[in-house]
Design an enzyme around this catalytic site. Structure first.
Site, PDB file in Angstrom:
ATOM      1  CB  THR A 137      29.669  39.512  37.086  1.00 58.67           C
ATOM      2  OG1 THR A 137      29.511  40.343  38.239  1.00 58.67           O
ATOM      3  CG2 THR A 137      30.853  38.586  37.300  1.00 58.67           C
ATOM      4  CE1 TYR A 162      28.222  36.151  37.478  1.00 59.46           C
ATOM      5  CE2 TYR A 162      26.585  35.589  39.141  1.00 59.46           C
ATOM      6  CZ  TYR A 162      27.902  35.750  38.757  1.00 59.46           C
ATOM      7  OH  TYR A 162      28.899  35.503  39.666  1.00 59.46           O
ATOM      8  CE  LYS A 183      32.796  41.293  41.370  1.00 62.09           C
ATOM      9  NZ  LYS A 183      32.762  39.851  41.190  1.00 62.09           N
ATOM     10  CG  HIS A 206      34.165  35.617  40.178  1.00 62.81           C
ATOM     11  ND1 HIS A 206      33.288  36.029  39.218  1.00 62.81           N
ATOM     12  CD2 HIS A 206      33.385  35.117  41.171  1.00 62.81           C
ATOM     13  CE1 HIS A 206      32.043  35.761  39.593  1.00 62.81           C
ATOM     14  NE2 HIS A 206      32.074  35.220  40.787  1.00 62.81           N
ATOM     15  CB  SER A 244      24.980  38.390  44.654  1.00 62.64           C
ATOM     16  OG  SER A 244      24.919  37.299  43.752  1.00 62.64           O
TER      17      SER A 244
HETATM   18  C1  LIG Z   1      31.113  32.623  47.930  1.00 63.41           C
HETATM   19  C2  LIG Z   1      31.297  33.693  46.902  1.00 63.41           C
HETATM   20  C3  LIG Z   1      30.230  33.991  46.052  1.00 63.41           C
HETATM   21  C4  LIG Z   1      30.385  34.992  45.100  1.00 63.41           C
HETATM   22  N1  LIG Z   1      29.305  35.326  44.330  1.00 63.41           N
HETATM   23  C5  LIG Z   1      29.444  36.294  43.397  1.00 63.41           C
HETATM   24  C6  LIG Z   1      28.330  36.699  42.631  1.00 63.41           C
HETATM   25  O1  LIG Z   1      27.208  36.224  42.808  1.00 63.41           O
HETATM   26  N2  LIG Z   1      28.538  37.651  41.678  1.00 63.41           N
HETATM   27  C7  LIG Z   1      29.771  38.214  41.462  1.00 63.41           C
HETATM   28  O2  LIG Z   1      29.904  39.068  40.586  1.00 63.41           O
HETATM   29  N3  LIG Z   1      30.832  37.867  42.200  1.00 63.41           N
HETATM   30  C8  LIG Z   1      30.699  36.933  43.165  1.00 63.41           C
HETATM   31  N4  LIG Z   1      31.776  36.604  43.933  1.00 63.41           N
HETATM   32  C9  LIG Z   1      33.056  37.291  43.742  1.00 63.41           C
HETATM   33  C10 LIG Z   1      33.157  38.532  44.634  1.00 63.41           C
HETATM   34  O3  LIG Z   1      32.272  39.536  44.201  1.00 63.41           O
HETATM   35  C11 LIG Z   1      34.568  39.133  44.624  1.00 63.41           C
HETATM   36  O4  LIG Z   1      34.994  39.309  43.287  1.00 63.41           O
HETATM   37  C12 LIG Z   1      35.608  38.300  45.383  1.00 63.41           C
HETATM   38  O5  LIG Z   1      35.036  37.685  46.521  1.00 63.41           O
HETATM   39  C13 LIG Z   1      36.763  39.204  45.808  1.00 63.41           C
HETATM   40  O6  LIG Z   1      37.752  38.494  46.457  1.00 63.41           O
HETATM   41  P1  LIG Z   1      37.895  38.408  48.065  1.00 63.41           P
HETATM   42  O7  LIG Z   1      36.883  37.399  48.513  1.00 63.41           O
HETATM   43  O8  LIG Z   1      39.313  37.971  48.246  1.00 63.41           O
HETATM   44  O9  LIG Z   1      37.625  39.792  48.628  1.00 63.41           O
HETATM   45  C14 LIG Z   1      31.630  35.651  44.946  1.00 63.41           C
HETATM   46  C15 LIG Z   1      32.678  35.361  45.819  1.00 63.41           C
HETATM   47  C16 LIG Z   1      32.517  34.400  46.800  1.00 63.41           C
HETATM   48  C17 LIG Z   1      33.660  34.134  47.733  1.00 63.41           C
END
Ligand SMILES: Cc1cc2nc3c(=O)[nH]c(=O)nc-3n(C[C@H](O)[C@H](O)[C@H](O)COP(=O)(O)O)c2cc1C
Length: 365
Positions: A163, A137, A237, A261, A114
């Site tokens: 993203t 980002y 993404k 997301h 991330s």
């Molecule tokens: C706590 C948390 C933080 C996240 N941080 C980011 C991030 O920094 N960048 C990003 O592109 N997606 C982020 N995501 C989204 C994840 O990359 C992903 O799209 C998502 O968790 C997929 O769903 P799932 O948790 O059901 O597998 C985050 C998700 C969670 C749960």
């Protein structure tokens, strides 16, 4: 007696890991990692929609020599389950992203680091070769974005995941109600040198979003520019609309991640699995389409692949593994999903990922 998969005596499931992680973490961290935006309709829909799809298996096929192998952006991989970018992993484990990379490495997969990693990218890269994609980002300065991408290329990352679905944070009621705050020692350390934009004073602004944040949010012209200038392939993404998938291909994206997301940004967007087919149809094989959101079982992976995904990513399952048992926990979560995928392939008559087609999905017409 029916033969068993060698690992089917392993009792915990991915959902067990999630339940255990929620029991270990404080309420505000549960809200941050396992909650979603607003009424959490999208969060809930991601898992429900995928589990409601029914399978109609084929019997008696010759499955000898099958495997879950694939090639993704030129990289040979033993299975199609990647680790999604998740911010601030030191909130759940002292070794944070380093532990995540080690667990992912044990299962020979790609971990997406991330932009908001709580550990320096160089240290994560040094810990495991699994950490090969860096998530970005878009920041206010094109040059600073490119400098960050160039730094990551120098560290040996092989792709950038831009993203695009979060120009502003979603409405996070559960985090607000539990008073989630980042502790002072946990920061997005890789962004320390990214310039902070200067704006007119707040009193002169009618809307912080439209007068400030909208000025620094990326646009398609920025995506085109990044794809042209980045030394690494750019994966977009957060694409949910098929028309945006086409624009992404036109802009030069090397792949697309169909994703809402994990339900954290705009609530009531449909489940990722429902969005996937139209995106796959739109890009028509020109670039790989990956999907994340709600994958908790090997059958979920199978269904995403049947609907045209090349691979899937998991976010919260990996965080649950990290919380419960560090690198071993992540490795186990990924292994469980891979083993369940193998079982599901065998039971539906698919020897290879290419043989996983919509024909195994039951349509009650
Ligand atoms: C706590 C948390 C933080 C996240 N941080 C980011 C991030 O920094 N960048 C990003 O592109 N997606 C982020 N995501 C989204 C994840 O990359 C992903 O799209 C998502 O968790 C997929 O769903 P799932 O948790 O059901 O597998 C985050 C998700 C969670 C749960």
């Amino acid at each position: 007696m029916t033969p068993k998969h060698p690992s089917s005596d392993l009792q915990p499931t991915v959902r067990d890991y999630e339940a255990r992680a929620k029991a270990i973490l404080s309420a505000d961290r549960v809200a941050y990692f396992f909650g979603g935006a607003a009424d959490e309709r999208t969060l809930e829909a991601n898992q429900r929609a995928i589990s409601e799809i029914e399978l109609i298996p084929r019997m008696l096929r010759d499955l000898r020599g099958g495997s879950t192998r694939l090639t993704l952006l030129g990289q040979h991989m033993p299975h199609p389950i990647l680790v999604a970018p998740v911010a601030y992993q030191r909130l759940v484990h002292p070794d944070g992203e380093i532990a995540m990379a080690m667990g992912a490495g044990a299962q020979d997969t790609v971990m997406v680091l991330s932009a908001q990693s709580s550990i320096d990218a160089a240290a994560v890269r040094a810990a495991s070769s699994a950490c090969t994609w860096f998530q970005l980002y878009w920041g206010p300065s094109r040059d600073a974005n490119l400098a960050l991408v160039q730094r990551m290329a120098g560290l040996g990352f092989s792709a950038i995941v831009l993203t695009v679905d979060a120009p502003v944070q979603g409405v996070r009621d559960s985090e607000a109600r539990t008073d989630f705050q980042l502790p002072p020692d946990i920061k997005a350390v890789n962004l320390a040198n990214v310039p902070v934009p200067q704006f007119a004073p707040l009193e002169q602004s009618e809307s912080i979003l439209f007068d400030r944040i909208a000025h620094i949010a990326p646009k398609w012209t920025d995506v085109e520019w990044l794809c042209r200038n980045s030394p690494l392939p750019v994966i977009l993404k957060g694409i949910v609309h098929p028309a945006d998938a086409l624009l992404a291909v036109e802009a030069g994206a090397a792949a697309i991640i169909a994703s809402n997301h994990g339900g954290r940004i705009l609530d009531t967007v449909p489940a990722s699995i429902r969005l996937l087919p139209a995106i796959v149809t739109a890009v028509n094989g020109s670039v790989p389409v990956l999907m994340d959101g709600g994958v908790r079982r090997g059958t979920d992976v199978l269904k995403a692949l049947a609907l045209g995904a090349t691979a899937v990513l998991v976010g919260r399952p990996a965080i649950a593994g990290l919380t419960v048992a560090g690198p071993a926990g992540i490795s186990h979560v990924l292994r469980l999903l891979r083993d369940e995928l193998e079982i599901a392939m065998m039971l539906t008559g698919c020897a290879t990922l290419k043989e996983i087609t919509p024909g195994i999905l039951y349509r009650n017409e």
